[in-house]
Design a protein around this motif. Structure first.
Motif, PDB file in Angstrom:
ATOM      1  N   GLY A  41      25.054  48.092  54.393  1.00 18.25           N
ATOM      2  CA  GLY A  41      24.308  48.489  55.585  1.00 18.25           C
ATOM      3  C   GLY A  41      25.210  49.054  56.665  1.00 18.25           C
ATOM      4  N   GLU A  42      26.362  48.429  56.860  1.00 18.94           N
ATOM      5  CA  GLU A  42      27.315  48.925  57.861  1.00 18.94           C
ATOM      6  C   GLU A  42      27.843  50.299  57.465  1.00 18.94           C
ATOM      7  OE1 GLU A  42      30.169  45.747  58.110  1.00 18.94           O
ATOM      8  OE2 GLU A  42      28.682  44.360  58.926  1.00 18.94           O
ATOM      9  N   ALA A  43      28.159  50.467  56.189  1.00 20.46           N
ATOM     10  CA  ALA A  43      28.636  51.776  55.718  1.00 20.46           C
ATOM     11  C   ALA A  43      27.525  52.817  55.814  1.00 20.46           C
ATOM     12  CB  ALA A  43      29.154  51.656  54.284  1.00 20.46           C
ATOM     13  N   ALA A  44      26.300  52.403  55.583  1.00 20.08           N
ATOM     14  CA  ALA A  44      25.165  53.330  55.684  1.00 20.08           C
ATOM     15  C   ALA A  44      25.003  53.822  57.115  1.00 20.08           C
ATOM     16  CB  ALA A  44      23.890  52.651  55.190  1.00 20.08           C
ATOM     17  N   GLU A  45      25.245  52.956  58.078  1.00 17.83           N
ATOM     18  CA  GLU A  45      25.187  53.389  59.475  1.00 17.83           C
ATOM     19  C   GLU A  45      26.266  54.428  59.759  1.00 17.83           C
ATOM     20  OE1 GLU A  45      25.320  49.766  61.753  1.00 17.83           O
ATOM     21  OE2 GLU A  45      23.280  49.214  61.162  1.00 17.83           O
TER      22      GLU A  45
END
Length: 142
Positions: free
Chosen positions: A112-116
């Motif tokens: 999720g953090e990488a997706a942001e």
């Protein structure tokens, strides 16, 4: 009276068992759906990163937004006991997921953090998407 009670108990057990099996089936299908959605959107972004598709900010942003949305799905309900490859033929979920679910869910959070980060990259241009793809891939670890 005892016979009636025994029959009702057996019926309730059967209905309960069927409901649990249906929930497991739904969980497997739901997580497979989320991974299919991830694959579709990662494919769009990967094609842009490799130069196989022309960069379009709206397309890249939509794909990145979809990945973020999938990463926000509450995962524990999708991974009930008894739904690994040891238990079922219709999944590729390895038993290791259940051996250390904290690690698995922390990797999902990292996704999720990488997706942001990909959302930012998607708005910046094609040259920013490649490094963001590597970050997405690295989020899952080994």
């Amino acid at each position: 009276m005892k016979k009636t009670f025994a029959l009702l108990t057996a019926a309730a057990t059967l209905v309960g068992t069927t409901a649990i099996a249906q929930q497991a089936d739904m969980a497997v299908k739901a997580r497979q759906g989320q991974f299919n959605t991830l694959a579709l959107n990662l494919g769009i972004l990967g094609d842009i990163a490799r130069g196989n598709a022309e960069y379009d900010e709206a397309t890249a942003t939509d794909a990145a937004d979809s990945i973020v949305a999938i990463s926000m799905v509450h995962q524990p309900i999708l991974w009930p006991e008894g739904t690994s490859t040891e238990d079922r033929d219709d999944t590729r979920a390895l038993p290791a997921i259940w051996e250390d679910q904290d690690d698995f869910f922390s990797k999902w959070e990292a996704l999720g953090e990488a997706a942001e980060g990909m959302q930012t990259a998607a708005a910046e241009g094609a040259e920013a998407i490649g490094p963001a793809m590597r970050a997405l891939g690295g989020a899952c670890g080994d």
